[in-house]
Write an enzyme that holds these catalytic residues in place. Sequence first.
Site, PDB file in Angstrom:
ATOM      1  N   ASP A 215       0.814  -1.208   0.000  1.00  0.00           N
ATOM      2  CA  ASP A 215       0.000   0.000   0.000  1.00  0.00           C
ATOM      3  C   ASP A 215       0.857   1.273   0.000  1.00  0.00           C
ATOM      4  O   ASP A 215       0.675   2.137   0.846  1.00  0.00           O
ATOM      5  CB  ASP A 215      -0.909  -0.062   1.253  1.00  0.00           C
ATOM      6  CG  ASP A 215      -1.866   1.098   1.343  1.00  0.00           C
ATOM      7  OD1 ASP A 215      -2.339   1.552   0.290  1.00  0.00           O
ATOM      8  OD2 ASP A 215      -2.125   1.561   2.477  1.00  0.00           O
ATOM      9  N   GLU A 459       3.237  -8.387   7.068  1.00  0.00           N
ATOM     10  CA  GLU A 459       1.971  -9.007   6.657  1.00  0.00           C
ATOM     11  C   GLU A 459       2.108  -9.964   5.482  1.00  0.00           C
ATOM     12  O   GLU A 459       1.403  -9.823   4.470  1.00  0.00           O
ATOM     13  CB  GLU A 459       0.929  -7.929   6.342  1.00  0.00           C
ATOM     14  CG  GLU A 459       0.550  -7.093   7.541  1.00  0.00           C
ATOM     15  CD  GLU A 459      -0.608  -6.129   7.254  1.00  0.00           C
ATOM     16  OE1 GLU A 459      -1.036  -6.046   6.093  1.00  0.00           O
ATOM     17  OE2 GLU A 459      -1.077  -5.486   8.198  1.00  0.00           O
ATOM     18  N   TYR A 512      -6.983  -3.438  12.311  1.00  0.00           N
ATOM     19  CA  TYR A 512      -7.737  -2.224  11.972  1.00  0.00           C
ATOM     20  C   TYR A 512      -9.217  -2.427  12.297  1.00  0.00           C
ATOM     21  O   TYR A 512     -10.068  -2.357  11.410  1.00  0.00           O
ATOM     22  CB  TYR A 512      -7.523  -1.885  10.488  1.00  0.00           C
ATOM     23  CG  TYR A 512      -6.128  -1.371  10.210  1.00  0.00           C
ATOM     24  CD1 TYR A 512      -5.826  -0.022  10.347  1.00  0.00           C
ATOM     25  CD2 TYR A 512      -5.098  -2.240   9.852  1.00  0.00           C
ATOM     26  CE1 TYR A 512      -4.543   0.458  10.123  1.00  0.00           C
ATOM     27  CE2 TYR A 512      -3.816  -1.769   9.626  1.00  0.00           C
ATOM     28  CZ  TYR A 512      -3.546  -0.424   9.761  1.00  0.00           C
ATOM     29  OH  TYR A 512      -2.268   0.051   9.549  1.00  0.00           O
ATOM     30  N   GLU A 548       0.694  -1.902  14.166  1.00  0.00           N
ATOM     31  CA  GLU A 548      -0.086  -0.950  13.369  1.00  0.00           C
ATOM     32  C   GLU A 548      -1.496  -0.894  13.920  1.00  0.00           C
ATOM     33  O   GLU A 548      -2.057  -1.927  14.288  1.00  0.00           O
ATOM     34  CB  GLU A 548      -0.211  -1.388  11.889  1.00  0.00           C
ATOM     35  CG  GLU A 548       1.002  -1.169  11.046  1.00  0.00           C
ATOM     36  CD  GLU A 548       0.809  -1.615   9.590  1.00  0.00           C
ATOM     37  OE1 GLU A 548      -0.334  -1.577   9.079  1.00  0.00           O
ATOM     38  OE2 GLU A 548       1.814  -2.015   8.982  1.00  0.00           O
TER      39      GLU A 548
HETATM   40  C1  GCB Z   1      -1.530  -2.442   6.646  1.00  0.00           C
HETATM   41  C2  GCB Z   1      -0.233  -2.366   5.941  1.00  0.00           C
HETATM   42  C3  GCB Z   1       0.129  -0.951   5.541  1.00  0.00           C
HETATM   43  C4  GCB Z   1      -1.092  -0.234   5.006  1.00  0.00           C
HETATM   44  C5  GCB Z   1      -2.126  -0.166   6.104  1.00  0.00           C
HETATM   45  C6  GCB Z   1      -3.423   0.495   5.638  1.00  0.00           C
HETATM   46  O1  GCB Z   1      -1.835  -3.403   7.300  1.00  0.00           O
HETATM   47  O2  GCB Z   1       0.823  -2.957   6.646  1.00  0.00           O
HETATM   48  O3  GCB Z   1       1.146  -1.001   4.584  1.00  0.00           O
HETATM   49  O4  GCB Z   1      -0.808   1.043   4.525  1.00  0.00           O
HETATM   50  O5  GCB Z   1      -2.444  -1.466   6.530  1.00  0.00           O
HETATM   51  O6  GCB Z   1      -3.621   1.673   5.846  1.00  0.00           O
HETATM   52  O7  GCB Z   1      -4.223  -0.197   5.017  1.00  0.00           O
END
Ligand code: GCB
Length: 658
Positions: A215, A459, A512, A548
Amino acid sequence: MAVDMAVDLSRDFLWLCALHLCALLHGGHTQEAGGMLYPRESASRERKELSGLWSFRADPSANRNEGFDRAWYKSPLATTGPVLEMPVPSSYNDITQDPMLRDFIGWVWYEREVVVPSRWIQDAGTRVVLRVGSAHYYSVVWVNGVQVAEHEGGHLPFEADIGGVIRKDPAVTCRITIAVNNTLTLTSLPPGTITHMSDSTKYPTGYFVQNFQFDFFNYAGLHRPVLLYTTPKIYVDDITVVTDISDNIGLVKYKVSVMGATTANMKVTLMDKYGHCVATSNGSSGVLKVINVNLWWPYLMHDNPGYLYSMEVHLSASDGQLTFEDVYALPVGIRTVNVTSTQFLINNKPFYFHGVNKHEDADLRGKGLDWALIVKDFNLIKWLGANSFRTSHYPYAEEIMQMCDRHGIVVIDECPGVGIKDIRSFGNASLAHHLSVMDELVQRDKNHPSVVMWSVANEPAAEMAPADYYFRTLIKHTKTLDQTRPVTFITDSNFARDKGAPYVDVICVNSYFSWYHDPGHMEVIPIQLNTQFENWFGKYKKPIIQSEYGADAVPGLHSDPPVMFSEEYQKDVLQRYHNVFDEKRKHYVIGELIWNFADFMTSQGITRVVGNKKGIFTRQRQPKSAAFLLRERYWRLANTTGKMPPWTRYPCELTDTT
Ligand code: GCB
């Protein structure tokens, strides 16, 4: 909406072959073996920076091979076609108005003529080395039409001794040509594939796209400084230091490797920060003992963070006729790192990571090294009260690592193992390349006290069957390279099915909640996050970092009650994660790294509005509301987990010295 794509694997394979074949045709690996010491000036070493404007041309030919077919490296680039002025260091993508160049895939060509001091050429006892800080992704380098280096992989330096070539005809100006190809393949790191679209009712002839599963924008070009430096022909090739503490004595175990001679006289002197000698030794390996040692401490954990000694290596050796002297000064921080089942210890004290994930990313220059940006980011990190970051998702510039050493910012050093999702990227060729990237990364960063842990991937598809062997081998290899630091990779897999997790020292997990899962439902965060932590700790009994978490926020978009993409929603998500962290950090959670420090560019897609907006700062480094929330929290955490010097006691300003 599904896109009808003709995936032609045989052509994909041909493309890949073209990349490697041209390298073979134009010479094998001529890159220097051995150490990768950062080029520093000294009494015996000089540097000549080649930053500035280079000549540049992309090769848009159908097979992207015109530059090789017509040997563009043999004569000045301007004689074989039109050239642009291109800044180095910088990504080339955002520099022009040409959409073709922004999204270009294939070879681009850089060239620069350099006036080499005649002294360097006349003195055959001087090695002249060309060093490229980072070229993304695959590069071939020529000097005056002679190939001197070839390197696979962005984000890490490579170099070549060019003395022989420039001495052939001292009257000829030194012309450096660098061809760089950003194509990602199944075995590159990060991996990718090329898809050729053969349906002529939908796509023009020869149309293809680069696919990858990470990403961030696949910026390309000469991202870090290119320079020439000298050493004597007998020289310090590499230094390895490992530090330890015994009561108030610091131990610096060192090993120096020399090239150009089998025997050499060595004097090793350790200086404190005022230039006073605190220990000396002779010999290419030994242990320096520092009484009343000043340890290297993280920012906000001690009143004198980032303490560095300077280890000066003086070498003197003869080639039978002449004596050569070389001097190299390596900054050394004395500290230890240990991991228990619930704690991360620095100098035997529990360390809690309250930090950020970053990207090398900015307007115009993309991933190009920029001092103004680097210093601004460090000021923001310190303003925030952050004590650490992860180099998501690739190694950052050495200049940034040196800043971390000096400022006491703790680093989880990640290799470019991001987006490993395709089962074909778990094969032997991929693994072999991944191992050699770890070799290069450890070689480059092993002496940085700020680096406390290696991350071998972000990941990956860790639930796939081959992930077991792959990560077992990769992590074991990394531990062989460096027995002093823990090793991890960052996971988003299911705790029960993750095949790599058994081999890591610290569990690093990304999640997330209320964003990619249960979007809009922040009320699920406490229960889901609690379950996440209990599951991982219950199975592995290892400390956990939330590596994260976060939410996108479009700056200036407000909503009460909060809705997704508003600044209030981002703040609320963070706050709900923090409530759980505060409970779990009493037990086994040892850190939290926000995703992300700043907004950053991604490829275009329906989930990204001009890039990823999960930054707590905008891409221009202005704070969103969440930055203030995090600042409150990090300074509070620093007060409770660190030994705060008077000048940093919250909520005093940094300038308040009372
Ligand atoms: C993740 C990734 C990261 C992305 C982020 C997102 O899990 O490791 O590279 O930018 O989520 O914002 O989706």
